[in-house]
Design a protein around this motif. Sequence first.
Motif, short mmCIF file in Angstrom:
data_model
loop_
_atom_site.label_atom_id
_atom_site.label_comp_id
_atom_site.label_asym_id
_atom_site.label_seq_id
_atom_site.Cartn_x
_atom_site.Cartn_y
_atom_site.Cartn_z
N LEU A 171 16.73 9.24 1.36
CA LEU A 171 16.27 10.31 0.67
C LEU A 171 15.33 11.34 1.62
O LEU A 171 15.24 12.25 1.40
CB LEU A 171 16.03 10.18 -0.64
N TRP A 172 14.44 10.57 2.48
CA TRP A 172 13.42 11.36 2.71
C TRP A 172 13.11 11.44 4.08
O TRP A 172 13.34 12.18 5.03
CB TRP A 172 12.31 11.03 2.04
N ASP A 173 12.56 10.03 4.64
CA ASP A 173 11.94 10.24 6.04
C ASP A 173 13.19 9.69 6.94
O ASP A 173 13.98 8.88 6.52
CB ASP A 173 10.89 9.24 6.18
N ALA A 174 12.85 9.80 8.16
CA ALA A 174 13.74 9.35 9.38
C ALA A 174 13.74 7.67 9.28
O ALA A 174 14.63 6.89 9.72
CB ALA A 174 13.33 9.65 10.88
N GLU A 175 12.61 7.26 8.73
CA GLU A 175 12.61 5.78 8.80
C GLU A 175 13.27 5.18 7.63
O GLU A 175 13.62 4.06 7.49
CB GLU A 175 11.25 5.37 8.68
N ASP A 176 13.97 5.93 6.70
CA ASP A 176 14.92 5.25 5.39
C ASP A 176 16.01 4.60 6.05
O ASP A 176 16.62 3.99 4.99
CB ASP A 176 14.82 6.42 4.49
N THR A 236 25.27 18.50 1.87
CA THR A 236 25.20 17.62 0.38
C THR A 236 23.57 17.69 -0.24
O THR A 236 23.43 17.53 -1.16
CB THR A 236 25.77 16.55 0.20
N SER A 237 22.70 17.91 0.65
CA SER A 237 21.31 17.66 0.21
C SER A 237 20.32 18.21 1.31
O SER A 237 20.80 18.63 2.30
CB SER A 237 21.08 16.20 -0.27
N LYS A 238 19.02 17.58 1.18
CA LYS A 238 18.24 18.04 2.23
C LYS A 238 17.23 17.12 2.15
O LYS A 238 16.44 16.54 1.34
CB LYS A 238 17.49 19.33 1.75
N LEU A 239 17.08 16.56 3.48
CA LEU A 239 15.91 15.52 3.82
C LEU A 239 14.69 16.00 3.72
O LEU A 239 14.41 17.19 4.04
CB LEU A 239 16.14 14.77 5.14
N GLY A 240 13.55 15.07 3.93
CA GLY A 240 12.19 15.77 3.93
C GLY A 240 11.75 15.49 5.40
O GLY A 240 10.70 15.97 5.69
N CYS A 241 12.71 15.33 6.18
CA CYS A 241 12.23 15.37 7.86
C CYS A 241 13.42 16.09 8.45
O CYS A 241 14.29 16.54 8.03
CB CYS A 241 12.14 14.01 8.30
N SER A 242 12.85 16.61 9.75
CA SER A 242 13.62 17.46 10.65
C SER A 242 14.95 16.54 11.20
O SER A 242 14.72 15.28 11.45
CB SER A 242 13.01 18.34 11.47
N MET A 257 23.30 11.99 3.80
CA MET A 257 21.75 12.13 3.27
C MET A 257 22.19 11.14 1.67
O MET A 257 22.98 11.22 1.20
CB MET A 257 21.51 13.08 2.63
N GLY A 258 20.92 10.25 1.40
CA GLY A 258 21.26 9.67 0.19
C GLY A 258 22.06 8.41 0.53
O GLY A 258 22.05 7.82 1.59
N ASP A 259 23.11 8.02 -0.50
CA ASP A 259 24.01 7.03 -0.36
C ASP A 259 25.35 7.64 0.10
O ASP A 259 25.40 8.78 -0.03
CB ASP A 259 24.10 6.11 -1.57
N VAL A 260 26.31 6.89 0.70
CA VAL A 260 27.37 7.35 1.28
C VAL A 260 28.24 7.87 0.28
O VAL A 260 28.80 9.04 0.67
CB VAL A 260 28.30 6.17 1.90
N PHE A 261 28.53 7.45 -0.96
CA PHE A 261 29.39 8.19 -1.97
C PHE A 261 28.60 8.59 -3.13
O PHE A 261 29.35 8.68 -4.07
CB PHE A 261 30.29 6.95 -2.40
N GLY A 262 27.27 9.08 -2.93
CA GLY A 262 26.44 9.60 -3.74
C GLY A 262 26.91 11.11 -4.07
O GLY A 262 26.69 11.81 -5.11
N ALA A 263 27.52 11.81 -3.08
CA ALA A 263 28.25 13.17 -3.33
C ALA A 263 29.76 12.95 -3.31
O ALA A 263 30.25 11.81 -3.06
CB ALA A 263 27.65 13.91 -2.08
N THR A 264 30.41 13.81 -3.95
CA THR A 264 31.75 13.86 -4.29
C THR A 264 32.67 13.85 -2.90
O THR A 264 33.68 13.53 -3.02
CB THR A 264 32.28 14.67 -5.23
N THR A 265 32.03 14.31 -1.86
CA THR A 265 32.72 14.71 -0.77
C THR A 265 33.30 13.81 0.34
O THR A 265 34.23 14.11 1.07
CB THR A 265 32.37 16.16 0.09
N HIS A 266 32.73 12.59 0.38
CA HIS A 266 32.96 11.85 1.53
C HIS A 266 34.16 10.81 1.43
O HIS A 266 34.48 10.24 2.33
CB HIS A 266 31.62 11.20 2.05
N MET A 267 34.60 10.75 0.29
CA MET A 267 35.51 9.68 -0.04
C MET A 267 36.99 10.15 0.60
O MET A 267 37.68 9.21 0.97
CB MET A 267 35.81 9.60 -1.60
N ASP A 268 37.08 11.43 0.63
CA ASP A 268 38.44 11.88 1.44
C ASP A 268 38.53 11.63 2.94
O ASP A 268 39.46 11.02 3.43
CB ASP A 268 38.14 13.49 1.14
N LEU A 269 37.42 11.55 3.56
CA LEU A 269 37.37 11.33 4.93
C LEU A 269 37.40 9.84 5.28
O LEU A 269 38.21 9.54 5.94
CB LEU A 269 35.92 11.88 5.74
#
Length: 241
Positions: A9-14, A35-41, A81-93
Motif C-alpha cells: 500500500l505505501w512504501d517501496a519496501e512493502d 487503480t490506486s496511489k502509493l505513498g512513494c514515487s 498496488m495493494g494486492d493483485v486481485f484487490g481491484a477488479t481489473t487484473h483478472m482479465d489479463l
Amino acid sequence: MLSLIGIGLWDAEDISLKGLDIVKKADKIYFESYTSKLGCSIKKLERVYGRKVLVADRNLVEDGKEILKEAEKNDVVLLIMGDVFGATTHMDLFLRAKKKKIRTAIVNNASVLTAVGITGLSLYNFGKIISIPFDNKGIKSSYNKFLENKKNGLHSLFLLDLRVKEKNLMSIKEGLNYLIRNGLSKTNLCVGCAGLGSKKPEIKFGKVKDLLKFKFKKLPQCLIVPGKLQFYEEEALEFWK
Ligand SMILES: C[S@@+](CC[C@H](N)C(=O)[O-])C[C@H]1O[C@@H](n2cnc3c(N)ncnc32)[C@H](O)[C@@H]1O
C-alpha cells in the motif's frame, strides 16, 4: 512468463522478498498506475528494486496485447498496488495469459480490503465493497448497495474514485457528501481512513458531521459506515474517536 506482483500500500519496501526476487530477474517490469496511489514515487521503487520500472496506463494493461506478446518470450512483471486481485481489473489479463498457455505467477501482498482491519471492525462483518464514482449525480447504485449491507447489519467499505493522471483522488468529505445527498443522516456513525499502510495512518471515528470537519491530510482515503457493532468492535473504535 507473466508475474503479477502485489507491492502493498505505501512504501517501496512493502514488496515481499519473493516478489523482489522475481523483479530482480525479470526482463521487463511494468507498474500499473491507475487503480490506486502509493505513498512513494516510481523513482523510489526503481532505487529499492534496482531495476527500471515502466509505467503502464489503463489502456496498456486493459488492452493487454503488448504485455502478453512480450510474456510469450520473456519474463514480464506487472507490479500492482495493494494486492493483485484487490481491484477488479487484473483478472482479465491473468485469464488471457492462461488461455495463451503463458506461464503465470501471482505474488500476494497487503490490500486496502484487509488494511481496514486496523479500525477494529471485523473483516468478517463487512458486506459488499462499494465504489463511489466522481460522476455520481443521480447515481443511486452505490447508495442502494449500502442500504442492502445496512439491512443485513453489515459494515460498508466505500472505495473512493481516483483519476491518477489528473492527480485527483476523491476525499472522505466528497464521499460523505454523496452519501448525505442520498439520505445518510449527519448523525450516523462512520470511520474515515487515510494513508493506510503508512507509518502514521489517519483514522477517525465519529458522527458524519464531525468527520466532515476533520482535515485528513494523507491520500488515498476510504470510508466505512459500520453496521451492527459487536462489543469488541465498539471497544476498538473508541481508540479512533
Ligand atoms: C480500487 S482500490 C485499489 C485496491 C488495491 N489493488 C488494493 O488491493 O489495495 C483503490 C481505492 O482504495 C482506497 N485505498 C487504496 N489505498 C489506500 C490507502 N493506503 N489508504 C486508504 N484508502 C486506500 C482508495 O479509496 C482508493 O481509491
